[in-house]
Design a protein around this motif. Sequence first.
Motif, PDB file in Angstrom:
ATOM      1  N   GLU A  62       0.832  -1.208   0.000  1.00  0.00           N
ATOM      2  CA  GLU A  62       0.000   0.000   0.000  1.00  0.00           C
ATOM      3  C   GLU A  62       0.867   1.259   0.000  1.00  0.00           C
ATOM      4  O   GLU A  62       0.566   2.234  -0.697  1.00  0.00           O
ATOM      5  N   ASN A  63       1.948   1.251   0.794  1.00  0.00           N
ATOM      6  CA  ASN A  63       2.855   2.397   0.801  1.00  0.00           C
ATOM      7  C   ASN A  63       3.502   2.594  -0.570  1.00  0.00           C
ATOM      8  O   ASN A  63       3.648   3.729  -1.053  1.00  0.00           O
ATOM      9  N   SER A  67       2.275   1.708  -3.453  1.00  0.00           N
ATOM     10  CA  SER A  67       1.266   2.196  -4.391  1.00  0.00           C
ATOM     11  C   SER A  67       1.081   3.704  -4.268  1.00  0.00           C
ATOM     12  O   SER A  67       1.018   4.427  -5.274  1.00  0.00           O
ATOM     13  N   ARG A  68       1.035   4.182  -3.026  1.00  0.00           N
ATOM     14  CA  ARG A  68       0.857   5.624  -2.827  1.00  0.00           C
ATOM     15  C   ARG A  68       2.081   6.400  -3.309  1.00  0.00           C
ATOM     16  O   ARG A  68       1.961   7.503  -3.849  1.00  0.00           O
ATOM     17  N   GLN A  69       3.273   5.820  -3.133  1.00  0.00           N
ATOM     18  CA  GLN A  69       4.483   6.486  -3.597  1.00  0.00           C
ATOM     19  C   GLN A  69       4.502   6.585  -5.115  1.00  0.00           C
ATOM     20  O   GLN A  69       4.852   7.619  -5.689  1.00  0.00           O
ATOM     21  N   LYS A  79       2.165   9.358  -6.170  1.00  0.00           N
ATOM     22  CA  LYS A  79       2.743  10.699  -6.035  1.00  0.00           C
ATOM     23  C   LYS A  79       3.659  11.020  -7.212  1.00  0.00           C
ATOM     24  O   LYS A  79       3.634  12.137  -7.756  1.00  0.00           O
ATOM     25  N   ALA A 126      -3.890   8.625  -7.609  1.00  0.00           N
ATOM     26  CA  ALA A 126      -3.261   8.892  -6.313  1.00  0.00           C
ATOM     27  C   ALA A 126      -2.849   7.607  -5.596  1.00  0.00           C
ATOM     28  O   ALA A 126      -1.887   7.595  -4.824  1.00  0.00           O
ATOM     29  N   ASP A 127      -3.573   6.522  -5.847  1.00  0.00           N
ATOM     30  CA  ASP A 127      -3.273   5.223  -5.219  1.00  0.00           C
ATOM     31  C   ASP A 127      -3.587   4.146  -6.252  1.00  0.00           C
ATOM     32  O   ASP A 127      -4.615   3.472  -6.192  1.00  0.00           O
TER      33      ASP A 127
END
Length: 428
Positions: free
Chosen positions: A157-158, A160-162, A165, A187-188
Amino acid sequence: MSGIHPFRVLRAKPLWMANGIITGVLALLFAVFYVGANIDPVGHMTKLPVGLVNADKGAGQVNLGAQITASIRKSTANGDKIDWKVMDERELKEELGEGKLFGALVVPADFTSSVTALTGTTTTGTPARPTLTVLTNQSAGSLGSGLARAATSQAAENASRQVGKELTARIGPAQAKLPAAARVLLADPAAVTVKDGHPLDSHSGLGLTAFYYALTLVVVGMLSANVISGQVDHALGYTHNDMGPRRLHRPLIRATRVQTLAISSTLMAGLSLVMGSLVMAGAVGIMGMDASHLPLLWLYSVCAVAVAGFGALTLLAVFGTPGMLVVTLVFIGMAVPTAGATTPIEALPGFYRFLAEFEPLRQITGGVRSILYYDAQGDAGLARGWVMMAAALVAAALFGFGVLGWYDRKGLHRIPVETTSAKPAVPA
């Protein structure tokens, strides 16, 4: 004959003190071993092995899968709790199939192309969301698999968010031209899916049948040692045998301590054939436990009962009456928390990890797990199981016969209080 009433012994302080100390220490030790080992597995977790696979083929000069795996390895969010092992899909399958991994994170082949498709301005409808796959491995232990799943899902999950960004910053004002659904996903971008990396049969107890089967072998060996030790002493005339209201006492046959242990060990070796066979018959034949390699499982079961039983006989012979407490602590108290079946070894405090290196239940469990879940592969724990059982047998023989031989040479013989022949048994 004394005229003192039997209940007068309850007034004796030494009786209360001796039994209080023994039972109190036993209660304290079991609490420390059982609760202490499992009270904070996440806090004590160190280098839990988890696979990390990048199968992404990329798109042009971009390979988001490589970026994700690199960022996960460099991340300090989990400290040294997770030992990320970078490998390919073939290696992943092999190590999951040997129980060397508690889980894995897989970046699929089309990950980059799926993510970059979200930025296409011609996209209509809802864009297909890329996926990151988290694989579990219950055969390596349910709790360990759960810990790996939680840590791996969080890492995915981290990541994916990176990636979101970076993509958002890269396309900048062009976001306004994207469909609404694509802007939300950007965004994700990655969905995290969870799959079983090494499926087990339905009658495998969610990966716990190996532990309970091994525990049964150890307990049967331990308890049978207590029975055999008592019966041999009775057969030699050193102790009486209460059978309901009857007290039986045989004529004394003088035997050295070494001879007594040799007799008991011979009985254990012979009866382990029966006990190992019946354990397997009960688990597989009656209860329907999923199992393969049945001849090997039978041989391993017989040997495990024999080794556990001989080890217990040795402790009983060396320590005498307190020996049963020592046996209980070694084979149950210290063994169950360090077996690696409920809480993984990597999630135990350091002292318990040390015990796990030689505690018999862990070694036997590893061998049984290999036979039941991993096609009897030596690298999956079976080779270690055989080696450690052989080492335990040699160590027990050296310790037991060595100490008992010293007892005999020092004249510390087992001389009963009454040496006269016992009268024929009569109702007590």
